[in-house]
Design an enzyme around this catalytic site. Sequence first.
Site, PDB file in Angstrom:
ATOM      1  N   ARG A 278       0.812  -1.689  -0.196  1.00  0.00           N
ATOM      2  CA  ARG A 278      -0.343  -0.205  -0.008  1.00  0.00           C
ATOM      3  C   ARG A 278       0.344   1.096   0.048  1.00  0.00           C
ATOM      4  O   ARG A 278       0.399   1.864  -0.640  1.00  0.00           O
ATOM      5  CB  ARG A 278      -1.023  -0.090   1.120  1.00  0.00           C
ATOM      6  CG  ARG A 278      -0.793  -0.492   2.668  1.00  0.00           C
ATOM      7  CD  ARG A 278      -2.013  -0.067   3.139  1.00  0.00           C
ATOM      8  NE  ARG A 278      -2.547   1.496   3.240  1.00  0.00           N
ATOM      9  CZ  ARG A 278      -2.922   1.713   4.772  1.00  0.00           C
ATOM     10  NH1 ARG A 278      -3.648   1.559   5.125  1.00  0.00           N
ATOM     11  NH2 ARG A 278      -3.706   2.999   3.613  1.00  0.00           N
ATOM     12  N   THR A 279       1.883   0.995   0.429  1.00  0.00           N
ATOM     13  CA  THR A 279       2.528   2.543   0.596  1.00  0.00           C
ATOM     14  C   THR A 279       2.936   2.565  -0.667  1.00  0.00           C
ATOM     15  O   THR A 279       3.205   4.313  -1.628  1.00  0.00           O
ATOM     16  CB  THR A 279       3.733   2.810   1.568  1.00  0.00           C
ATOM     17  OG1 THR A 279       3.153   2.090   3.240  1.00  0.00           O
ATOM     18  CG2 THR A 279       5.045   3.983   1.445  1.00  0.00           C
TER      19      THR A 279
ATOM     20  N   ARG B   6      11.040   3.262   1.307  1.00  0.00           N
ATOM     21  CA  ARG B   6      11.214   2.423   1.883  1.00  0.00           C
ATOM     22  C   ARG B   6      12.606   1.393   2.107  1.00  0.00           C
ATOM     23  O   ARG B   6      13.568   1.440   1.070  1.00  0.00           O
ATOM     24  CB  ARG B   6      10.067   1.833   1.937  1.00  0.00           C
ATOM     25  CG  ARG B   6      10.042   0.098   2.661  1.00  0.00           C
ATOM     26  CD  ARG B   6       8.960   0.135   2.700  1.00  0.00           C
ATOM     27  NE  ARG B   6       7.712   0.254   3.309  1.00  0.00           N
ATOM     28  CZ  ARG B   6       6.489   0.117   3.096  1.00  0.00           C
ATOM     29  NH1 ARG B   6       6.352  -1.271   3.359  1.00  0.00           N
ATOM     30  NH2 ARG B   6       5.162   0.784   3.669  1.00  0.00           N
TER      31      ARG B   6
ATOM     32  N   HIS C  73       7.948   5.467  10.833  1.00  0.00           N
ATOM     33  CA  HIS C  73       6.845   5.625   9.549  1.00  0.00           C
ATOM     34  C   HIS C  73       5.747   6.464   9.068  1.00  0.00           C
ATOM     35  O   HIS C  73       4.774   6.415   9.651  1.00  0.00           O
ATOM     36  CB  HIS C  73       6.204   3.942   9.355  1.00  0.00           C
ATOM     37  CG  HIS C  73       5.501   3.734   8.522  1.00  0.00           C
ATOM     38  ND1 HIS C  73       5.107   4.634   6.986  1.00  0.00           N
ATOM     39  CD2 HIS C  73       5.200   3.115   7.870  1.00  0.00           C
ATOM     40  CE1 HIS C  73       4.975   4.257   5.758  1.00  0.00           C
ATOM     41  NE2 HIS C  73       4.772   3.280   6.424  1.00  0.00           N
TER      42      HIS C  73
ATOM     43  N   LYS D 218      26.884  -3.263  -9.189  1.00  0.00           N
ATOM     44  CA  LYS D 218      27.785  -3.180  -9.781  1.00  0.00           C
ATOM     45  C   LYS D 218      28.646  -1.072  -8.765  1.00  0.00           C
ATOM     46  O   LYS D 218      28.941  -0.603  -9.178  1.00  0.00           O
ATOM     47  CB  LYS D 218      27.181  -1.520 -10.787  1.00  0.00           C
ATOM     48  CG  LYS D 218      26.966  -2.243 -11.558  1.00  0.00           C
ATOM     49  CD  LYS D 218      26.459  -1.424 -12.945  1.00  0.00           C
ATOM     50  CE  LYS D 218      25.848  -2.239 -14.366  1.00  0.00           C
ATOM     51  NZ  LYS D 218      25.822  -2.258 -15.329  1.00  0.00           N
TER      52      LYS D 218
HETATM   53  C1  NCD Z   1       3.958  -1.048   6.752  1.00  0.00           C
HETATM   54  C2  NCD Z   1       4.818  -1.738   7.156  1.00  0.00           C
HETATM   55  O1  NCD Z   1       5.666  -2.245   5.636  1.00  0.00           O
HETATM   56  O2  NCD Z   1       5.639  -0.891   7.664  1.00  0.00           O
HETATM   57  N1  NCD Z   1       2.661  -1.698   6.296  1.00  0.00           N
HETATM   58  C3  NCD Z   1       2.469  -0.146   5.580  1.00  0.00           C
HETATM   59  O3  NCD Z   1       3.220   0.436   5.363  1.00  0.00           O
HETATM   60  N2  NCD Z   1       1.049   0.230   5.496  1.00  0.00           N
HETATM   61  C4  NCD Z   1       3.264  -2.698   8.450  1.00  0.00           C
HETATM   62  C5  NCD Z   1       3.771  -3.961   8.223  1.00  0.00           C
HETATM   63  O4  NCD Z   1       5.128  -4.568   7.311  1.00  0.00           O
HETATM   64  O5  NCD Z   1       3.029  -5.043   9.058  1.00  0.00           O
END
Ligand code: NCD
Length: 317
Positions: free
Chosen positions: A59-60, A110, A138, A89
């Site tokens: 989702r992110t 991320r 987050h 590389k």
């Molecule tokens: C989470 C994440 O990846 O931190 N989900 C998100 O980004 N909406 C939660 C998780 O991985 O449990």
Amino acid sequence: MSFSFTGSHILSADQFDLSALTKLFQLAQRMETIANGEVTCNVLQGNILGSCFFEESTRTRWSSEAAFIRLGGSAISMTDPKFSSMFKKKETFEDTIRVLSCYVDAIVIRHPEEGKAAIAAQHSNVPIINGGDGKKEHPTQALLDMFTIQQELGRLNNFAIAMAGDLARGRTVHSLMKLLSLYSDIQFNLIASDSWQMPDELVSQVQGKGHHVIQTDDFAAGIENADIAYMVRPQNERSNGQDSDAPGDNFCLDAKTARKCKKLTAIMHPLPRNEEIPPEVDQLKEAAYFRQAKQVPLKLNFACPLHPRVHPRGFFF
Ligand code: NCD
């Protein structure tokens, strides 16, 4: 001075103050029809989002890219670091960010390691948005969670939230604790065994701001009087192969348990969910985790066969 979003990196929930959050949520509310695709908007026309994910995401990444595109911009993505020059590389992380920032107008990142978004910010010509780094932060999910609580409950002060599951390694609840601490009179029921409990510094931070905290491993008692239930899956990918699920921590908020909670207004989960919320719960009017991704406007003559009751806010099912 209040935090200003214009041109700023979004790295940590610590950056925000009450006034910035209030303005953000007012704007988000006004943009609901754009998010749902009912109204078009071109405010980001000619701008490009670079999404740079060194860790899995559903989702992110999709929500960040979709948001940018809904606002008239476009998005390019690195979804698998194996196909970047970093992997074979030996291009450094810093150089990768620097190069990407030459081509785009903002970067959502991320990374499995804590603090990587802040390092990226030092090497980027454009704003960095932290979509989760390590187990600590987050901020973007936490901002969305705050907005959801406001939408579902109608307030951000004076309520009880139960957080259950892997509170030690779940980064979304860490950032959420920080944002909630800015408001007043919140009861936190932190439900986990000792090894999965919330880090002490976050507990102290909310207590220091006058909130009431209960730490318990009794799921039924902790959730019973909550207005909001926030479930966290076992974050086993952060265990370095050393431990598996903590015994007794696999709490499950099933429909029967949910029905026993008299004040429960919203069941939240950042997704992906595992066994902590079975699919039967999706049908409950309190289930807010998919609604958070797409808010379904109420059609007045719509009679939902499963849940004829209209949500108390008169807007959602
Ligand atoms: C989470 C994440 O990846 O931190 N989900 C998100 O980004 N909406 C939660 C998780 O991985 O449990």
